[in-house]
Design an enzyme around this catalytic site. Structure first.
Site, PDB file in Angstrom:
ATOM      1  N   HIS A 134      54.806  58.371  34.943  1.00 28.04           N
ATOM      2  CA  HIS A 134      54.658  58.496  33.493  1.00 28.04           C
ATOM      3  C   HIS A 134      55.825  57.863  32.737  1.00 28.04           C
ATOM      4  O   HIS A 134      55.994  58.110  31.547  1.00 28.04           O
ATOM      5  CB  HIS A 134      54.512  59.964  33.098  1.00 28.04           C
ATOM      6  CG  HIS A 134      53.331  60.640  33.726  1.00 28.04           C
ATOM      7  ND1 HIS A 134      52.046  60.144  33.613  1.00 28.04           N
ATOM      8  CD2 HIS A 134      53.235  61.770  34.488  1.00 28.04           C
ATOM      9  CE1 HIS A 134      51.211  60.940  34.271  1.00 28.04           C
ATOM     10  NE2 HIS A 134      51.906  61.922  34.805  1.00 28.04           N
ATOM     11  N   ARG A 154      46.064  77.539  14.782  1.00 33.26           N
ATOM     12  CA  ARG A 154      47.374  77.848  15.353  1.00 33.26           C
ATOM     13  C   ARG A 154      47.586  79.353  15.369  1.00 33.26           C
ATOM     14  O   ARG A 154      47.182  80.060  14.448  1.00 33.26           O
ATOM     15  CB  ARG A 154      48.496  77.203  14.544  1.00 33.26           C
ATOM     16  CG  ARG A 154      48.536  75.689  14.549  1.00 33.26           C
ATOM     17  CD  ARG A 154      49.783  75.220  13.815  1.00 33.26           C
ATOM     18  NE  ARG A 154      49.944  73.782  13.831  1.00 33.26           N
ATOM     19  CZ  ARG A 154      49.564  72.972  12.854  1.00 33.26           C
ATOM     20  NH1 ARG A 154      48.971  73.490  11.784  1.00 33.26           N
ATOM     21  NH2 ARG A 154      49.758  71.676  12.931  1.00 33.26           N
ATOM     22  N   ARG A 190      51.127  62.957  28.703  1.00 37.77           N
ATOM     23  CA  ARG A 190      49.882  63.032  27.930  1.00 37.77           C
ATOM     24  C   ARG A 190      49.653  61.808  27.043  1.00 37.77           C
ATOM     25  O   ARG A 190      48.569  61.633  26.488  1.00 37.77           O
ATOM     26  CB  ARG A 190      49.881  64.298  27.065  1.00 37.77           C
ATOM     27  CG  ARG A 190      50.041  65.576  27.872  1.00 37.77           C
ATOM     28  CD  ARG A 190      49.873  66.788  26.985  1.00 37.77           C
ATOM     29  NE  ARG A 190      50.369  68.001  27.622  1.00 37.77           N
ATOM     30  CZ  ARG A 190      50.334  69.200  27.082  1.00 37.77           C
ATOM     31  NH1 ARG A 190      49.830  69.348  25.867  1.00 37.77           N
ATOM     32  NH2 ARG A 190      50.808  70.255  27.722  1.00 37.77           N
ATOM     33  N   PRO A 240      57.372  69.004  20.270  1.00 40.91           N
ATOM     34  CA  PRO A 240      58.763  69.230  19.870  1.00 40.91           C
ATOM     35  C   PRO A 240      58.906  69.261  18.349  1.00 40.91           C
ATOM     36  O   PRO A 240      58.345  68.427  17.641  1.00 40.91           O
ATOM     37  CB  PRO A 240      59.499  68.032  20.474  1.00 40.91           C
ATOM     38  CG  PRO A 240      58.649  67.585  21.609  1.00 40.91           C
ATOM     39  CD  PRO A 240      57.237  67.849  21.167  1.00 40.91           C
TER      40      PRO A 240
END
EC number: 3.2.2.23
Length: 283
Positions: A100, A273, A119, A2
């Site tokens: 989670h 990237r 994760r 994010p």
């Protein structure tokens, strides 16, 4: 991960359930995420009133009545989910697997705030509010791109003489805080600047011209609730919508959206990237 618009959207979504309200009970279901949680975190949070929620770069800070702040980093897949109370028209409950759910805050008024992170690259920490800016995660950050300290003169000075690509410079959190891959790609397209162009080669006018475009893209993304590509959801479970207006990001092989341009969106890899750009429009 994010970026600023997604984190700001989450912060705004948490405000109705948290700001001004007491943490009636806190539960911590494991010892760590990316780093260990602070000692006795559940005990230290229980009974605290959330005075305000604020954002610094990609971090959320909940300032507490006892003089500490809860620092929250969503990491790659972290979500702050609101459930247990109908707080708005677009409330969507808890869409993520409960196994989670690593931290749960039962709030005064009936809302439940859950930090869900599949994760486990996210993080939470407690820091003295008055010393929050000295926290190791925050101390190295540059100015906020939507703040007054980030202006054309500042950015032109920081880019002058730099022999790194302009994209890498804008991703450098020491220069400007909160920008990530998606929004830098979109900004550079609007600016007509190739992502591989050296930052120091920009004219002063080109460097200064990036500032309003950065703000424009970020504000549009915040208005759209951010971009939902993989794990990101707003605090109420709703998807963001800015991904539907991407001009270059993720559009490899598709026609450039600039009127009259015959170019095709390309992709190059910079520092691991993907950079999306129009080779004809961006120089």
């Amino acid at each position: 991960m994010p970026e600023l618009p997604e984190v700001e959207t989450v912060r705004r979504g948490l405000e109705p359930a948290m700001a001004g309200r007491l943490i009636a009970e806190a539960r911590v279901n494991r010892a760590d995420l990316r780093w260990p949680f602070p000692p006795r975190m559940a005990e230290r949070l229980t009974g605290q009133r959330v005075l305000r929620l604020r954002r610094r770069s990609k971090y959320i800070l909940a300032d507490l009545s006892g003089g500490q702040s809860l620092l929250i980093h969503l990491g790659m897949s972290g979500r702050m989910l609101v459930s247990g109370a109908q707080l708005g028209e677009f409330f969507h409950g808890h869409p993520a697997p409960s196994r989670h759910d690593h931290v749960v805050l039962e709030m005064e008024g009936g809302a439940r705030i859950t930090f869900n992170d599949a994760r486990r690259f996210g993080a939470m920490d407690l820091v003295a509010t008055e010393a929050a800016e000295a926290h190791p995660l925050l101390a190295v950050l540059g100015p906020e791109p939507l703040g007054n300290a980030f202006d054309g003169a500042y950015l032109a000075a920081r880019l002058e003489g730099r022999r790194t690509p302009i994209k890498a410079a804008l991703l450098d959190q020491r220069i400007v805080a909160g920008l990530g891959n998606i929004y830098v790609c979109e900004v550079l397209f609007r600016a007509g600047l190739a992502p591989g162009r050296l930052a120091g080669s920009l004219s002063r006018a080109e460097a200064e011209g990036l500032v309003p475009l950065i703000r424009e893209v970020l504000l549009e993304a915040i208005e759209a609730g951010g971009s939902s590509l993989r794990d990101y959801r707003q605090a109420d479970g709703e998807l963001g919508y800015f991904q539907h207006t991407f001009r270059v990001y993720g559009r490899e092989g598709l026609p450039c959206v600039t009127p009259g341009c015959s170019g095709t969106v390309g992709r190059i890899v910079q520092s691991g990237r993907s950079s999306f750009h129009c080779p004809l429009c961006q120089r």
